[in-house]
Design a protein around this motif. Structure first.
Motif, PDB file in Angstrom:
ATOM      1  N   PHE A   9      71.019  21.844  31.538  1.00  8.41           N
ATOM      2  CA  PHE A   9      69.909  20.925  31.782  1.00  8.41           C
ATOM      3  C   PHE A   9      70.298  19.753  32.679  1.00  8.41           C
ATOM      4  N   ASP A  10      71.428  19.108  32.441  1.00  6.98           N
ATOM      5  CA  ASP A  10      71.792  17.924  33.222  1.00  6.98           C
ATOM      6  C   ASP A  10      71.882  18.246  34.705  1.00  6.98           C
ATOM      7  N   ARG A  11      72.491  19.371  35.029  1.00  4.82           N
ATOM      8  CA  ARG A  11      72.588  19.765  36.438  1.00  4.82           C
ATOM      9  C   ARG A  11      71.209  20.102  36.998  1.00  4.82           C
ATOM     10  N   PHE A  12      70.396  20.777  36.191  1.00  7.59           N
ATOM     11  CA  PHE A  12      69.032  21.103  36.622  1.00  7.59           C
ATOM     12  C   PHE A  12      68.236  19.838  36.911  1.00  7.59           C
ATOM     13  N   LEU A  13      68.358  18.825  36.046  1.00  5.71           N
ATOM     14  CA  LEU A  13      67.613  17.579  36.222  1.00  5.71           C
ATOM     15  C   LEU A  13      67.984  16.899  37.537  1.00  5.71           C
ATOM     16  N   GLN A  14      69.251  16.928  37.883  1.00  6.27           N
ATOM     17  CA  GLN A  14      69.731  16.259  39.096  1.00  6.27           C
ATOM     18  C   GLN A  14      69.388  17.029  40.365  1.00  6.27           C
ATOM     19  N   ARG A  15      69.424  18.368  40.294  1.00  7.89           N
ATOM     20  CA  ARG A  15      69.340  19.155  41.522  1.00  7.89           C
ATOM     21  C   ARG A  15      68.010  19.870  41.757  1.00  7.89           C
ATOM     22  N   SER A  16      67.373  20.337  40.679  1.00 10.62           N
ATOM     23  CA  SER A  16      66.259  21.270  40.880  1.00 10.62           C
ATOM     24  C   SER A  16      64.926  20.856  40.281  1.00 10.62           C
ATOM     25  N   ALA A  17      64.930  19.924  39.343  1.00 12.47           N
ATOM     26  CA  ALA A  17      63.688  19.618  38.611  1.00 12.47           C
ATOM     27  C   ALA A  17      62.559  19.183  39.536  1.00 12.47           C
ATOM     28  N   ALA A  18      62.878  18.471  40.595  1.00 13.02           N
ATOM     29  CA  ALA A  18      61.843  17.907  41.471  1.00 13.02           C
ATOM     30  C   ALA A  18      60.985  18.968  42.153  1.00 13.02           C
ATOM     31  N   TYR A  26      61.538  24.094  24.701  1.00 12.60           N
ATOM     32  CA  TYR A  26      61.400  24.643  23.352  1.00 12.60           C
ATOM     33  C   TYR A  26      62.774  24.762  22.694  1.00 12.60           C
ATOM     34  N   GLY A  27      62.761  24.897  21.370  1.00 11.77           N
ATOM     35  CA  GLY A  27      64.014  25.097  20.646  1.00 11.77           C
ATOM     36  C   GLY A  27      63.968  24.456  19.273  1.00 11.77           C
ATOM     37  N   PRO A  28      64.976  24.752  18.439  1.00 11.42           N
ATOM     38  CA  PRO A  28      64.988  24.228  17.066  1.00 11.42           C
ATOM     39  C   PRO A  28      65.332  22.749  16.972  1.00 11.42           C
ATOM     40  N   ASP A  29      65.975  22.196  18.005  1.00 11.41           N
ATOM     41  CA  ASP A  29      66.354  20.780  17.982  1.00 11.41           C
ATOM     42  C   ASP A  29      65.210  19.957  18.560  1.00 11.41           C
ATOM     43  N   ARG A  30      64.299  19.519  17.684  1.00  9.34           N
ATOM     44  CA  ARG A  30      63.110  18.798  18.138  1.00  9.34           C
ATOM     45  C   ARG A  30      63.477  17.494  18.848  1.00  9.34           C
ATOM     46  N   GLY A  31      64.540  16.823  18.334  1.00 10.94           N
ATOM     47  CA  GLY A  31      64.964  15.586  18.977  1.00 10.94           C
ATOM     48  C   GLY A  31      65.407  15.814  20.408  1.00 10.94           C
ATOM     49  N   LEU A  32      66.127  16.912  20.640  1.00  8.14           N
ATOM     50  CA  LEU A  32      66.596  17.231  21.991  1.00  8.14           C
ATOM     51  C   LEU A  32      65.430  17.625  22.893  1.00  8.14           C
ATOM     52  N   VAL A  33      64.459  18.365  22.349  1.00 11.01           N
ATOM     53  CA  VAL A  33      63.258  18.704  23.122  1.00 11.01           C
ATOM     54  C   VAL A  33      62.568  17.430  23.588  1.00 11.01           C
ATOM     55  N   SER A  34      62.368  16.491  22.674  1.00 10.14           N
ATOM     56  CA  SER A  34      61.686  15.237  22.998  1.00 10.14           C
ATOM     57  C   SER A  34      62.485  14.408  23.998  1.00 10.14           C
ATOM     58  N   GLU A  35      63.797  14.335  23.799  1.00 11.22           N
ATOM     59  CA  GLU A  35      64.645  13.542  24.690  1.00 11.22           C
ATOM     60  C   GLU A  35      64.640  14.098  26.101  1.00 11.22           C
ATOM     61  N   ARG A  36      64.745  15.412  26.227  1.00 10.24           N
ATOM     62  CA  ARG A  36      64.780  16.012  27.566  1.00 10.24           C
ATOM     63  C   ARG A  36      63.409  15.942  28.252  1.00 10.24           C
TER      64      ARG A  36
END
Length: 343
Positions: A9-18, A26-36
């Protein structure tokens, strides 16, 4: 397919998200879903405090696919990009249809973020996200040891703190159930240690709650003891720390599965509860063994299997109706707790 694995995710956010307009997290870690999701929203250059530029929707209240499509296609009052942010998604047909339509013709003036829970492989919403090139499908799974170590380093270094090996080991053991809960515990520790240079083991023991296990064990023990007040207190701690209630269901299911095996051994070999716990309960914390031993004396095999059926049904219900997850978990755990009290 534009699938982003949890560690990418971190690399995706910097390079490709735009370059994307549509995002499914999605995923079982709701806190991580919300944070990302928040990190993504902050990277678009859209003022998040502008109600004309940002529209937040609850997946459970959507009235057909048109609800999402109308918001995405509406032109912002003052121009510029618009963000539509849908939370609490699971198996809503309306949202799945809307994402499918948008994936075929991505919007030019808007971005869509969908926050979902733990979608199974093959779930309709996840399938749309994973099979379309125009949707960034981002998995969010609980941190592994490397991820937790990085989180500890980031939070403590920002507070100007270092941590010793013993304290680090103790700290990492207490984290990991949910990203947001883990980060909150680290910030609480940093505040507690303000003015110090080094975090030691006593600091960790004194201030950090177990963000992944202790409260869950408290809830399971309350169920076994038939203590409704203790259960509600433990569940309040769990929801406050942002730990997913689903973890309590899983832990309770594992505990009753263990009880089932132990009770069968008691009945087959005519051993006492204490003897069975000593031989089959080696993985139990010593403080929990008396609770399990007492439960074995009161629960029969058929009764244990009946409650296993209830827990499995609750797990299914909580996954298919995630907006009601917390209520379903508490309601069914209370029912089992009442049965324990009667015994």
């Amino acid at each position: 397919m534009s699938e982003v694995k949890s560690h990418e995710f971190d690399r995706f956010l910097q390079r490709s998200a735009a370059i994307y307009r549509l995002f499914l997290l999605y995923g079982p870690d709701r806190g991580l879903v919300s944070e990302r999701a928040s990190e993504l929203a902050g990277s678009f250059g859209i003022p998040l405090d502008d109600p004309f530029a940002v529209v937040k929707l609850d997946a459970a209240t959507l009235q057909g696919a048109g609800s999402v499509l109308d918001e995405v296609n509406a032109i912002g009052l003052f121009g510029g990009d618009k963000l539509v942010w849908v939370r609490g998604a699971s198996a809503e047909k309306a949202l799945t249809e809307a994402l499918q339509i948008l994936a075929a013709d991505p919007p030019a003036g808007a971005r869509l973020i969908v926050e979902a829970g733990d979608l199974k492989k093959g779930a309709a919403l996840r399938k749309v996200g994973e099979t379309s090139r125009s949707v960034a499908s981002i998995a969010c799974y609980s941190d592994d040891i490397r991820g937790l170590q990085a989180l500890v380093d980031t939070e403590l270094s920002e507070a100007g703190l270092r941590i010793g090996p013993a304290a680090r080991e103790r700290l990492v053991e207490a984290l990991g159930g949910d990203r947001m809960a883990s980060r909150n515990e680290l910030r609480k520790l940093a505040l507690y240690c303000r003015g110090k240079d080094m975090v030691d083991e006593d600091d960790v023991l004194g201030i950090v709650g177990d963000a992944s296990a202790i409260s869950v064990d408290d809830a399971v023990d309350a169920v076994l003891k038939g203590d409704a007040d203790a259960l509600l207190h433990a569940m309040k701690k769990i929801t406050t720390s942002k730990t997913p209630p689903f973890l309590v269901l899983q832990a309770c299911l594992r505990q009753f599965q263990q009880l089932d095996v132990m009770r069968a051994e008691m009945d087959a070999s005519r051993q006492s509860a204490g003897q069975v716990v000593a031989s089959l309960g080696r993985g139990l914390h010593f403080r929990r063994k008396p609770v399990v031993e007492a439960a074995l004396k009161h629960w029969t095999g058929p009764a244990i299997r009946r409650e296993l059926g209830r827990l499995q049904a609750t797990i299914y219900q909580s996954r298919s109706r995630q907006s009601l997850e917390e209520s379903l978990v508490i309601q069914n755990l209370l029912a089992i707790t009442i049965q324990s009290a009667r015994r």
